[in-house]
Design a protein around this motif. Structure first.
Motif, PDB file in Angstrom:
ATOM      1  N   GLY A 504       5.295  -8.355  -0.186  1.00 49.93           N
ATOM      2  CA  GLY A 504       5.464  -7.404   0.905  1.00 49.93           C
ATOM      3  C   GLY A 504       5.986  -7.956   2.206  1.00 49.93           C
ATOM      4  O   GLY A 504       6.062  -7.236   3.202  1.00 49.93           O
ATOM      5  N   ASN A 605       2.054  -5.687  -6.382  1.00 53.71           N
ATOM      6  CA  ASN A 605       1.203  -4.504  -6.454  1.00 53.71           C
ATOM      7  C   ASN A 605       1.389  -3.605  -5.242  1.00 53.71           C
ATOM      8  O   ASN A 605       0.513  -2.815  -4.906  1.00 53.71           O
ATOM      9  CB  ASN A 605      -0.271  -4.929  -6.572  1.00 53.71           C
ATOM     10  CG  ASN A 605      -0.529  -5.678  -7.869  1.00 53.71           C
ATOM     11  OD1 ASN A 605      -0.045  -5.290  -8.932  1.00 53.71           O
ATOM     12  ND2 ASN A 605      -1.266  -6.768  -7.781  1.00 53.71           N
ATOM     13  N   SER A 606       2.527  -3.726  -4.590  1.00 53.01           N
ATOM     14  CA  SER A 606       2.801  -2.939  -3.390  1.00 53.01           C
ATOM     15  C   SER A 606       3.180  -1.505  -3.767  1.00 53.01           C
ATOM     16  O   SER A 606       3.580  -1.233  -4.909  1.00 53.01           O
ATOM     17  CB  SER A 606       3.941  -3.588  -2.612  1.00 53.01           C
ATOM     18  OG  SER A 606       5.151  -3.454  -3.335  1.00 53.01           O
TER      19      SER A 606
END
Length: 637
Positions: A504, A605-606
Motif C-alpha cells: 500500500g 490484502n489491500s
C-alpha cells in the motif's frame, strides 16, 4: 557538572586551509563574515548556543532537535551565497556540561557525522530522525550504516534533503577554483577511485564516497542532494588475447559499478545498460546522452599468467574531454594486498577531511582465496539473472559450490549460490525446482548476510527468497535493507517498489520505480511493468496508460503489461479495450485465471486487490486456468 540530553550541531568549513594558502586576507575576512552575519545570528535565532569554535568549525547546542534542524538548514542555505562549503552533523544524545563547555557521546557522534558529511550537506543520527516532528519524516533519507572512529557500533546515518535555488556565489567560487587549476586533483582522485574498485568486491568507496561526490559536484556545478553526478562505467576491454579471459575484464567492470553504486550521492548507471553498448563505436558524447551520464569510465584489462595490467580513464561525456588516465601493472596475487596502498594514494589527491580510520576500513578483503574470487567471476559471467538457460544456471551453481569449498566464509559466493536456487524456482529454469530449492536459497542468503551484514546483494537475494516463500513483509524489509546499503542498484529498487505496491505504499513505489528506470535506461520490459503497476496503484491512470502502451509497442506479448493495462482500461471506462487486452493476455498465457491472481495477491490484502480482481472480471478474465504454465509469466511478483 551537569548531565543532560541535548541536540548538538557540529559544523566545519570545507577547503578553508587551501583557500587561506591561496588568498589569506580575503579568505579570513569571508570566514569572519560567515560567522558574524550567518552562523551566530541563526544559532541564536533558534534558541541555540555556540559552546566551542575551532577557527573554521563550531559546536552548538539547541533546546530541541527541531530547532537544531531549522538552524542547520537555514545556515546551509545561507552558505549557497558564500565562497565556502559547509558540512554539518547533528545528534541527540547525553552530554556533560561543565563551565559552559560540553563533552560526551552526544558531542562525539555529532562531530563524527560532520566528518562523514559531504560538503554542502547535513548528516544526522537515527536519534534525530526518531525525535523530529512527524511532519519532517520526508526530510530525511538513509545513507546506511557507517563506522566512526572510536565508536564501537556502526552509526545509522541519514542525510537531510536540501532544496536550493542556484546562487551567484557558487559560480564565483567555481570560477576562482578553476582559475587556480584546482579541478585537476579532483579529476585524478575521481578516476583513481574507479581503479581501486576494479581490484575489489568490497565497499572500497564507502569511506571516501563523500569526497568523490564533492569532486564531481565541483566539476558539474551541481549540489550533492539535488543534482547528483551520473557516472557510467563501460565494459572494460579484454586485452588478454584469449576469449576465455573475457569474464575477468567483465567481472572487474561489474565490481567497479557495484562499489560506485554504494555512494548515495552518485547516480551510477546499471551494468545491463552499459554492457548493452559493448562494441558500439559511438562518440563518447552520444553514449553519455543515451545513458543519461555526465561522466564515463572506460578501460581495459590484460591478464597473462600472474601479471595484470589495468588501464582506466575518466571522460567528460558532454565535451568528450579526457580528464584522467592511468595504467596499473600488478601481480594478480597482490590484487587485495595492494588495496590499502592504492587507497592511500587516491586519498592524497582528495580534500583533507578524509579520516585515516575510514581509509583503513576500505582495505577489507572479500576473500583470502583468489581462486575462489576467480570462480565467482566465472559464475557471474556464465549465468545472467533473467536468463532461461538451464545449462548455464547449473554450470554457474557448480562454480559457486567450488568457490565455497575453497572459502566457506565467502559471503558473495553464498549470496550468488542462493540466487541460483531461488531463480530456478521462480522462473522455472530447469523445470525441476521445488519449494525445497527456495529453502536452500534462503539458507544460503541468510548465511551470506550473517557473514557480511553490509552485503547488499545478500539482502536482495533474501528478499527474492522471502517473496517466493510468501513472507511479503520480510521481503519488503530485506529489499529496503538492500537499497539502504546500495542506493543505486536498480534491481533492488524494483524489488522494493514491488513490495511497496503489495503493502500500500504506492507513492513511494512510484518514486523507486522511476529511479530504477533512470539508473537502467536500457532496462527490460519488466521494469516498465513495475512502473506501470505502481502508477496504476497510485491512481495515476493517464500516466499508467501511457507507460503500459509504450511497453506493448515494444513487446506486444508482454503478459504483465497486458494484465495491468487491462485493469487500467477497465477503470478508465474503456471496457471494450480492456476485453481486447484480456483476450490477448489469455492467448499469450493460457494458464492465466482469476483464481491464480487471487492466490498470488499481487496487491497484498489491500482494498485495491479486490478492485483489481473486479476489473479483471469485468474484462472477462477466465475463472480458472485454461492451459499450462508458460515460463515467461511472473505470477510470483
Amino acid at each position: 557538572m551537569e548531565r543532560k540530553l541535548a541536540a548538538i550541531v557540529a559544523g566545519d568549513i570545507v577547503g578553508y586551509t587551501r583557500l587561506m594558502s591561496e588568498d589569506e586576507s580575503s579568505t579570513y575576512a569571508a570566514l569572519r563574515a560567515a560567522f558574524s552575519e550567518l552562523i551566530n545570528p541563526l544559532v541564536k535565532k533558534h534558541g541555540g548556543r555556540t559552546f566551542k569554535t575551532t577557527g573554521d568549525g563550531f559546536l552548538a547546542t539547541f533546546p530541541s532537535v527541531n530547532e537544531a534542524l531549522d538552524a542547520a538548514i537555514e545556515i546551509q542555505n545561507g552558505f549557497v551565497e558564500r565562497p565556502f562549503s559547509l558540512r554539518v552533523g547533528i545528534n541527540l544524545g547525553d552530554v556533560i556540561e561543565d563551565n559552559g563547555d560540553m563533552f560526551g557521546d552526544g558531542v562525539n557522534v555529532a562531530s563524527r557525522l560532520e566528518a562523514m558529511a559531504a560538503p554542502a550537506s547535513i548528516f544526522v543520527s537515527e536519534a534525530v530522525v526518531r525525535s523530529a516532528d512527524r511532519s519532517r519524516s520526508k526530510l530525511f533519507y538513509s545513507i546506511g550504516r557507517r563506522q566512526a572512529k572510536n565508536i564501537a557500533e556502526p552509526l545509522a546515518v541519514y542525510a537531510v534533503r536540501l532544496e536550493r535555488e542556484p546562487a551567484p556565489g557558487r559560480g564565483w567560487l567555481r570560477r576562482m577554483v578553476l582559475r587556480r587549476g584546482a579541478a585537476l586533483p579532483v579529476a585524478v582522485g575521481t578516476a583513481g577511485l574507479v581503479v581501486v574498485a576494479a581490484f575489489t568486491q568490497v565497499p572500497a568507496l564507502r569511506a571516501i564516497g563523500a569526497d568523490l561526490t564533492n569532486g564531481l559536484v565541483h566539476l558539474t556545478g551541481g549540489e550533492p542532494a539535488a543534482g547528483r553526478p551520473a557516472v557510467a562505467v563501460l565494459p572494460f576491454d579484454n586485452m588478454s588475447g584469449e576469449a576465455d579471459q573475457a569474464y575477468f575484464a567483465d567481472g572487474l567492470t561489474e565490481d567497479i559499478i557495484a562499489n560506485l553504486a554504494r555512494n548515495p550521492e552518485l547516480q551510477v548507471i546499471a551494468r545491463n545498460s552499459t554492457f548493452a553498448l559493448r562494441g558500439q563505436a559511438e562518440d563518447i558524447r552520444r553514449i553519455g546522452e543515451r545513458l543519461g551520464a555526465g561522466y564515463v569510465v572506460e578501460g581495459s584489462a590484460r591478464r597473462a599468467g600472474d601479471q595484470l595490467r589495468v588501464v582506466a580513464q575518466l571522460i567528460d561525456a558532454r565535451s568528450g574531454a579526457h580528464l584522467w588516465s592511468r595504467t596499473y601493472d600488478r601481480r594478480v596475487e597482490d590484487v587485495f594486498a595492494l588495496q590499502t596502498d592504492l587507497t592511500a594514494e587516491i586519498v592524497s589527491h582528495l580534500v583533507s577531511y578524509v579520516r585515516q580510520s575510514e581509509v583503513s576500513n576500505a582495505a577489507e578483503r572479500p576473500t583470502e582465496n583468489l581462486q575462489a574470487y576467480d570462480l565467482v567471476l566465472k559464475a557471474r559471467d556464465r549465468y545472467k539473472h533473467g536468463s532461461n538457460d538451464a545449462e548455464s544456471l547449473m554450470a554457474a551453481r557448480a562454480l559457486l559450490h567450488r568457490a565455497l569449498e575453497l572459502d566457506p566464509g565467502y559471503a558473495a559466493a553464498r549470496a550468488n549460490l542462493g540466487m541460483t536456487y531461488i531463480v530456478d524456482f521462480l522462473q522455472n529454469v530447469s523445470g525441476r525446482a521445488t519449494r525445497t530449492d527456495v529453502e536452500t536459497g534462503l539458507s544460503e542468503a541468510r548465511q551470506a548476510v550473517r557473514l557480511d551484514s553490509n552485503l547488499a546483494v545478500g539482502y536482495q537475494v533474501l528478499s527474492f527468497g522471502l517473496s517466493a516463500a510468501g513472507d511479503y513483509a520480510g521481503a519488503m524489509q530485506a529489499a529496503g535493507r538492500a537499497v539502504e546499503l546500495n542506493p543505486n542498484d536498480p534491481d533492488s529498487l524494483m524489488a522494493l517498489a514491488k513490495a511497496q505496491v503489495r503493502f500500500g505504499s504506492y507513492d513511494e513505489a512510484v518514486r523507486n520505480a522511476e529511479r530504477a528506470r533512470r539508473l537502467h535506461p536500457m532496462a527490460p520490459e519488466y521494469y516498465t511493468y513495475v512502473y506501470g503497476q505502481a502508477l496504476y496503484a497510485a491512481g495515476r491512470l493517464d500516466e499508467a496508460d501511457r507507460v503500459l502502451r509504450e511497453c506493448l509497442i515494444r513487446a506486444p506479448r508482454e503478459a504483465d503489461c497486458l494484465l495491468i493495462h487491462t485493469a487500467v482500461l477497465t477503470q478508465r471506462g474503456d471496457v471494450q479495450g480492456a476485453r481486447r487486452a484480456m483476450a490477448q493476455l489469455t492467448q499469450v498465457e493460457p494458464q492465466f485465471s482469476l483464481a491464480t491472481e487471487r492466490a498470488n495477491r499481487r496487491f497484498g490484502n489491500s482494498p485495491l486487490m479486490d478492485e483489481f480482481l473486479s476489473q479483471l472480471a469485468e474484462a472477462r478474465a477466465p475463472d480458472v486456468t485454461s492451459g499450462v504454465r508458460q515460463r515467461h509469466f511472473r505470477p510470483y511478483l
